[in-house]
Design an enzyme around this catalytic site. Structure first.
Site, PDB file in Angstrom:
ATOM      1  N   VAL A  60     -10.187   2.403   6.244  1.00 45.15           N
ATOM      2  CA  VAL A  60     -10.096   3.280   5.078  1.00 45.15           C
ATOM      3  C   VAL A  60     -11.256   3.115   4.109  1.00 45.15           C
ATOM      4  O   VAL A  60     -11.486   3.986   3.274  1.00 45.15           O
ATOM      5  CB  VAL A  60      -8.752   3.033   4.342  1.00 45.15           C
ATOM      6  CG1 VAL A  60      -8.782   1.699   3.593  1.00 45.15           C
ATOM      7  CG2 VAL A  60      -8.394   4.184   3.418  1.00 45.15           C
ATOM      8  N   TYR A  61     -12.022   2.049   4.207  1.00 48.03           N
ATOM      9  CA  TYR A  61     -13.107   1.836   3.246  1.00 48.03           C
ATOM     10  C   TYR A  61     -14.148   2.943   3.358  1.00 48.03           C
ATOM     11  O   TYR A  61     -14.791   3.112   4.405  1.00 48.03           O
ATOM     12  CB  TYR A  61     -13.780   0.476   3.467  1.00 48.03           C
ATOM     13  CG  TYR A  61     -12.915  -0.729   3.168  1.00 48.03           C
ATOM     14  CD1 TYR A  61     -11.739  -0.626   2.423  1.00 48.03           C
ATOM     15  CD2 TYR A  61     -13.276  -1.994   3.628  1.00 48.03           C
ATOM     16  CE1 TYR A  61     -10.952  -1.737   2.154  1.00 48.03           C
ATOM     17  CE2 TYR A  61     -12.494  -3.111   3.354  1.00 48.03           C
ATOM     18  CZ  TYR A  61     -11.334  -2.975   2.622  1.00 48.03           C
ATOM     19  OH  TYR A  61     -10.566  -4.078   2.363  1.00 48.03           O
ATOM     20  N   SER A  62     -14.309   3.669   2.263  1.00 48.64           N
ATOM     21  CA  SER A  62     -15.283   4.762   2.198  1.00 48.64           C
ATOM     22  C   SER A  62     -15.136   5.713   3.375  1.00 48.64           C
ATOM     23  O   SER A  62     -16.116   6.151   3.975  1.00 48.64           O
ATOM     24  CB  SER A  62     -16.716   4.223   2.108  1.00 48.64           C
ATOM     25  OG  SER A  62     -16.888   3.469   0.931  1.00 48.64           O
ATOM     26  N   ASP A  63     -13.868   6.003   3.704  1.00 54.79           N
ATOM     27  CA  ASP A  63     -13.566   6.995   4.731  1.00 54.79           C
ATOM     28  C   ASP A  63     -14.230   6.670   6.070  1.00 54.79           C
ATOM     29  O   ASP A  63     -14.760   7.544   6.749  1.00 54.79           O
ATOM     30  CB  ASP A  63     -14.006   8.382   4.240  1.00 54.79           C
ATOM     31  CG  ASP A  63     -13.467   9.519   5.091  1.00 54.79           C
ATOM     32  OD1 ASP A  63     -12.413   9.336   5.734  1.00 54.79           O
ATOM     33  OD2 ASP A  63     -14.120  10.577   5.123  1.00 54.79           O
TER      34      ASP A  63
END
Length: 322
Positions: A60-63
């Site tokens: 999920v980090y920065s998509d």
């Protein structure tokens, strides 16, 4: 750099883990303060040169762009067999049904997406980012077991949850002969010590490695009280984690740091590294000195008096970070 076993496994990890939420495209996801690829790569390389072999990110980090940036950098700068690469699953990656969570479908889908973005055939540690209350724990644990048996992950770990939830997951896996969690990535630092009540004693008893996130309390332990940063003004989640009464703890860190002639970050991290349950704090690094401080903290020996001075001002608070 020092290296230790991760819990009761035979896996060696560096005493410091580089958390990679800092690296990702700023226009993707919800972290406006992240560093793009050009700015991220020198820091990842610096970490490797300092002996850090443990890297932690999440889908999920920065998509997903954090995984992409980290994967390309490690592919160029590191020997895959020498590093320990960790990522996470649970958070929503897209709208609509099955876009997040810990169902069998979500786990099997997201591990393949993460491996593609990271540019590797496997991750060393595949972690559930949070507990999924909408999916039977049996479904989650069996799916994670199958990920390991398929060779896509070497070990599995968990992140912030209640101790009873962690125990339930471990018991379920043991009862069925499935792979158990070897690590707990939880919220733990000088400003938040509620994990000392149940989770940390549980991990010590069961031989589970502890990998604290936000070991510097979103930087609050490293700067003058009340100082505002670009991240602190936009970090909605982080703004809910700490309280105004923490000033005395920050002042104790400052006092010891000045007496020792070291940075406040080194003192706060050294305190965490002195805790018997802790394997490797996960540090964020947006500047070269962040890595330098973390590495130096491994060698900083605090006295019993200093440890008590840092411990004493803490007051109990509500659970946060789950």
């Amino acid at each position: 750099m020092q290296y230790v076993k991760l819990g009761s496994t035979g896996l060696d990890v560096s005493r410091i883990s580089l958390g990679c939420m800092t690296y990702g495209l700023p226009d993707r996801g919800t972290h406006e303060w992240t560093l793009d690829e050009e700015a991220s790569r020198p820091l990842i390389r610096q970490a490797l040169e300092a002996g850090i072999t443990f890297f932690d990110t999440a889908n999920v980090y920065s998509d997903g762009t954090s995984e992409e940036i980290v994967g390309r950098a490690l592919g160029e700068y590191a020997d895959r067999d020498e590093i320990v690469l960790a990522t996470k699953v649970c958070s929503r990656m897209r709208p609509g049904p099955n876009g997040g969570g810990l169902s069998r479908k979500a786990i099997m889908t997201e591990i393949d997406h993460s491996l593609r973005r990271l540019g590797t055939d496997y991750v060393d540690l595949y972690q559930i980012h949070r507990y999924d209350h909408e999916t039977p724990v049996e479904e989650t644990m069996e799916a994670l077991h199958d990920v390991v048996k398929a060779g896509k992950a070497r070990y599995i770990g968990a992140s912030s949850m209640y101790a009873w939830e962690f125990s339930k997951a471990q018991y379920t896996a043991e009862r069925h002969g499935w792979t158990k969690f070897v690590s707990m990535q939880n919220h733990y630092n000088l400003l938040y010590r509620e994990e000392e009540r149940e989770m940390l004693p549980l991990c010590v008893d069961q031989g589970v490695g502890v990998l604290p996130w936000s070991p510097l309390a979103r930087g609050r332990l490293t700067r003058d009280w009340g100082t505002v940063t670009g991240r602190s003004t936009t970090d909605e989640f982080g703004s809910k984690l700490y309280q105004e009464g923490d000033r005395a703890i920050v002042e104790a860190v400052t006092r010891i740091a000045e007496e020792r002639g070291v940075s406040r970050a080194q003192v706060a991290l050294a305190w965490l590294l002195h805790q018997d349950a802790v394997t490797a704090p996960i540090i964020g690094a947006a500047k070269p000195r962040h890595i330098e401080d973390a590495v130096a903290a491994v060698e900083l020996e605090l006295s019993d008096k200093e440890i008590e001075e840092l411990r004493q001002p803490y007051t109990p608070r509500e659970i946060s970070g789950h």
